[in-house]
Each structure stands twice: as C-alpha cells, then as structure tokens.
Design an enzyme around this catalytic site. Structure first.
Site, PDB file in Angstrom:
ATOM      1  N   ASN A  10       5.127  -3.940  -9.362  1.00 17.93           N
ATOM      2  CA  ASN A  10       4.276  -5.133  -9.387  1.00 17.93           C
ATOM      3  C   ASN A  10       3.223  -4.909 -10.468  1.00 17.93           C
ATOM      4  O   ASN A  10       2.294  -4.132 -10.276  1.00 17.93           O
ATOM      5  CB  ASN A  10       3.615  -5.327  -8.015  1.00 17.93           C
ATOM      6  CG  ASN A  10       2.621  -6.467  -8.014  1.00 17.93           C
ATOM      7  OD1 ASN A  10       2.614  -7.278  -8.935  1.00 17.93           O
ATOM      8  ND2 ASN A  10       1.784  -6.536  -6.995  1.00 17.93           N
ATOM      9  N   LYS A  12       1.106  -7.013 -11.611  1.00 20.48           N
ATOM     10  CA  LYS A  12      -0.109  -7.815 -11.410  1.00 20.48           C
ATOM     11  C   LYS A  12      -0.504  -8.505 -12.735  1.00 20.48           C
ATOM     12  O   LYS A  12       0.370  -8.894 -13.503  1.00 20.48           O
ATOM     13  CB  LYS A  12      -1.235  -6.947 -10.864  1.00 20.48           C
ATOM     14  CG  LYS A  12      -0.781  -6.096  -9.682  1.00 20.48           C
ATOM     15  CD  LYS A  12      -1.899  -5.437  -8.959  1.00 20.48           C
ATOM     16  CE  LYS A  12      -1.327  -4.501  -7.911  1.00 20.48           C
ATOM     17  NZ  LYS A  12      -2.296  -4.049  -6.947  1.00 20.48           N
ATOM     18  N   HIS A  98       1.387 -11.269  -1.089  1.00 22.12           N
ATOM     19  CA  HIS A  98       0.747 -10.001  -1.466  1.00 22.12           C
ATOM     20  C   HIS A  98      -0.699 -10.023  -0.961  1.00 22.12           C
ATOM     21  O   HIS A  98      -1.331 -11.082  -0.915  1.00 22.12           O
ATOM     22  CB  HIS A  98       0.776  -9.834  -2.987  1.00 22.12           C
ATOM     23  CG  HIS A  98       0.330  -8.477  -3.436  1.00 22.12           C
ATOM     24  ND1 HIS A  98      -1.003  -8.152  -3.561  1.00 22.12           N
ATOM     25  CD2 HIS A  98       1.028  -7.352  -3.735  1.00 22.12           C
ATOM     26  CE1 HIS A  98      -1.103  -6.884  -3.940  1.00 22.12           C
ATOM     27  NE2 HIS A  98       0.116  -6.374  -4.054  1.00 22.12           N
ATOM     28  N   GLU A 100      -3.382  -9.310  -2.286  1.00 21.92           N
ATOM     29  CA  GLU A 100      -4.358  -9.907  -3.212  1.00 21.92           C
ATOM     30  C   GLU A 100      -4.303 -11.437  -3.140  1.00 21.92           C
ATOM     31  O   GLU A 100      -5.319 -12.108  -3.302  1.00 21.92           O
ATOM     32  CB  GLU A 100      -4.113  -9.380  -4.639  1.00 21.92           C
ATOM     33  CG  GLU A 100      -4.611  -7.949  -4.773  1.00 21.92           C
ATOM     34  CD  GLU A 100      -3.823  -7.081  -5.731  1.00 21.92           C
ATOM     35  OE1 GLU A 100      -3.113  -7.606  -6.604  1.00 21.92           O
ATOM     36  OE2 GLU A 100      -3.920  -5.840  -5.599  1.00 21.92           O
ATOM     37  N   GLU A 170       2.379  -3.049   3.166  1.00 17.27           N
ATOM     38  CA  GLU A 170       1.354  -2.577   2.242  1.00 17.27           C
ATOM     39  C   GLU A 170       0.004  -2.587   2.953  1.00 17.27           C
ATOM     40  O   GLU A 170      -0.667  -3.643   2.993  1.00 17.27           O
ATOM     41  CB  GLU A 170       1.289  -3.501   1.022  1.00 17.27           C
ATOM     42  CG  GLU A 170       2.580  -3.544   0.230  1.00 17.27           C
ATOM     43  CD  GLU A 170       2.328  -3.858  -1.225  1.00 17.27           C
ATOM     44  OE1 GLU A 170       2.678  -3.031  -2.062  1.00 17.27           O
ATOM     45  OE2 GLU A 170       1.758  -4.914  -1.525  1.00 17.27           O
ATOM     46  N   GLY A 176      -4.160   0.262  -4.473  1.00 11.69           N
ATOM     47  CA  GLY A 176      -5.025   0.500  -5.631  1.00 11.69           C
ATOM     48  C   GLY A 176      -6.223   1.396  -5.340  1.00 11.69           C
ATOM     49  O   GLY A 176      -7.160   1.458  -6.117  1.00 11.69           O
ATOM     50  N   SER A 216      -0.607   2.832  -3.366  1.00 16.63           N
ATOM     51  CA  SER A 216      -0.883   4.074  -4.088  1.00 16.63           C
ATOM     52  C   SER A 216       0.301   5.051  -4.100  1.00 16.63           C
ATOM     53  O   SER A 216       0.121   6.261  -3.942  1.00 16.63           O
ATOM     54  CB  SER A 216      -2.147   4.748  -3.528  1.00 16.63           C
ATOM     55  OG  SER A 216      -3.255   3.894  -3.684  1.00 16.63           O
TER      56      SER A 216
HETATM   57  C1  PEP Z   1       0.651  -3.338  -4.997  1.00 16.24           C
HETATM   58  O1  PEP Z   1      -0.072  -4.001  -5.714  1.00 16.24           O
HETATM   59  O2  PEP Z   1       1.568  -3.899  -4.392  1.00 16.24           O
HETATM   60  C2  PEP Z   1       0.394  -1.904  -4.882  1.00 16.24           C
HETATM   61  C3  PEP Z   1       1.027  -1.256  -3.967  1.00 16.24           C
HETATM   62  O3  PEP Z   1      -0.504  -1.355  -5.775  1.00 16.24           O
HETATM   63  P1  PEP Z   1      -0.814   0.221  -5.990  1.00 16.24           P
HETATM   64  O4  PEP Z   1       0.505   0.935  -6.084  1.00 16.24           O
HETATM   65  O5  PEP Z   1      -1.597   0.289  -7.235  1.00 16.24           O
HETATM   66  O6  PEP Z   1      -1.585   0.680  -4.782  1.00 16.24           O
END
Ligand code: PEP
Length: 255
Positions: A10, A12, A98, A100, A170, A176, A216
């Site tokens: 992803n 973003k 997601h 976000e 998630e 992040g 992460s």
């Molecule tokens: C994501 O945005 O779906 C995500 C898991 O980000 P990150 O790997 O940076 O934590």
C-alpha cells in the site's frame, strides 16, 4: 484448499508516475519466477494506468490494486473515483476501509459496506481492512470492534462472492508506528476472524478466506508473522516503498 499467500504493497500518497515506473523496472526483475504467492501493488490513482501498461508489456502477473473507490458508478462526487473507472484500467483488487480512510476521512462501517458490495458487483476484489485502536485494545474491545467491522462491512454481500474476499487485520496502533503486533497477538485475532466466518457462514468458506496482517511489517518480523497458521500474507505500507525491502519481505523464506 490451499490459501495462496498474498504480499500486498500500500503506497498510500507516495510516488509519482515517474517514481513508480522506476520502482517497477527493477522490481519486476527482482521477483521474476515467483509463482507460489500473489504480489499486489496499490499505487496512487494517478499511476494505475501507467503501471498497468508496464505490467502488460512485461507479461507480469503482479495484481494491480486501487487504494480506495466510491461505491457509485458515476455522479456528482467531487474528487472520487468510481468502480467503472477502475474496471476500465483493469484493476484486480481494491483496498476498502483502510484505517486512514476510517479515522482521518471519517468512513464508517455502513459506508464501507456499500463499497464492498459495489466492488464485487464490478468484479473488483476487495481487501477489507479491519482493526482496533489502541484504546480499544486496552479496553479489551478488540474482538467486539472486529465483529462489528465484519458484520456491518459484509452485511449485504452475497455469500457467493465471499470466497474472493481478502481481509486485512491492521491494528491501528501498529500502522506506521514501528510497533508490530507480536505473532501471538496477530494469530489470536486472525483465528478469531477465521472462526467468525465459520460461525456466520460455514467451515469451507472460513478455510478459503485469506487474512492478511498489516502494521509495521518489515523483513525482520515477516517470518514470525508468516509462521502463524492463520496469517495468509501481509499488507505493507512503509517497507513496500523500497524495492529491496519489499523484495526481502516477499522472498522471506527464499533468500
Ligand atoms: C498500511 O498502511 O496498511 C500499513 C500497514 O502501513 P505500515 O506497514 O507502514 O505500518
């Protein structure tokens, strides 16, 4: 039936068309020959068409994915992208719900549910994201939150479609932040999700639905996560932006 692992990126709001093309030139070469796992890339909307053309030219089986979509096919929705537009480009998957989108842009479960149905109706396979916030985990509400996100998010979806559904667990506190869920924490929720499908639908569906972990993920923790019996792959944000890091994640058990 075997669940083919998915390694999804992803990106973003990162990478211009030029930067995406540069990434792909090397990346396609890095992962050539890999056939036992599905590699999914979700770039910005502006890059989808260019990347699709590159993938076709290179005869690559990487799955192109959108990061979001509206549920309507057209209309007065300034700034939105419709499933018809994604279909025209040849996008295979779309990320829906997601964290976000949920927590920055205020998308709720009912709105997300409309997108899931719409995606299936247009033949675009949704990756539905679910996950609890830190205060919800600390308040022992993780399973309650996941149950609500799944129940409402999938409320109107025809059962026939669900074999093609991908869930991404998630935890919001892990996205992040550099704080990954431990394999034990991830497995506990993934098992809960699989059992949820068994209780709500049936065992054969529960065995088919793929459940990704996101939050992460790096090349240092991927092996421990993939060793969990109910983790069928990963959704990767930050570490997917770098060719070598994402390649290492995908090839965690090969190199
Ligand atoms: C994501 O945005 O779906 C995500 C898991 O980000 P990150 O790997 O940076 O934590």
């Amino acid at each position: 039936m075997e669940r083919i692992p998915i390694f999804a990126a992803n990106w973003k709001m990162n990478k211009t068309i030029k930067e995406s093309a540069e990434f792909f030139k090397e990346f396609i070469y890095n992962i050539s020959g890999i056939v036992d796992r599905e590699i999914v890339i979700a770039p910005a909307f502006t890059c989808l068409q260019e990347i699709k053309a590159m993938l076709q030219k290179e005869n690559s089986n990487i799955s192109l994915c959108a990061q979001n979509m509206h549920f309507k096919d057209a209309g007065a929705f300034t700034g939105e992208i419709s499933p018809v537009m994604l279909q025209e480009i040849g996008v295979k998957r779309v990320i829906i719900g997601h964290s976000e989108r949920r927590h920055i842009f205020g998308e709720d479960n009912n709105f997300i549910a409309l997108k899931v149905i719409s995606a299936f109706n247009y033949g675009i396979l949704p990756i539905l994201c679910v996950g609890e916030k830190l205060e919800e985990r600390e308040g022992n509400k993780t399973f309650k939150v996941i149950d609500e996100q799944l129940s409402k998010g999938l409320s109107e979806v025809k059962e026939d479609f669900l074999k093609d559904l991908v869930i991404a667990y998630e935890p919001v506190w892990a996205i992040g932040t550099g704080k990954t869920a431990t394999p034990l924490q991830a497995q506990e929720v993934h098992e809960y999700i699989r059992n949820w499908f068994e209780k709500k639908y049936n065992l054969s569906l529960a065995k088919i639905v793929r459940i990704l972990y996101g939050g992460s993920v790096t090349h240092d923790n991927i092996k421990f996560l993939m060793d969990c019996p109910d983790v069928d792959g990963v959704l990767v944000g930050g570490a997917s932006l770098k060719n070598d890091l994402f390649t290492k994640i995908i090839k965690y058990d090969i190199i």
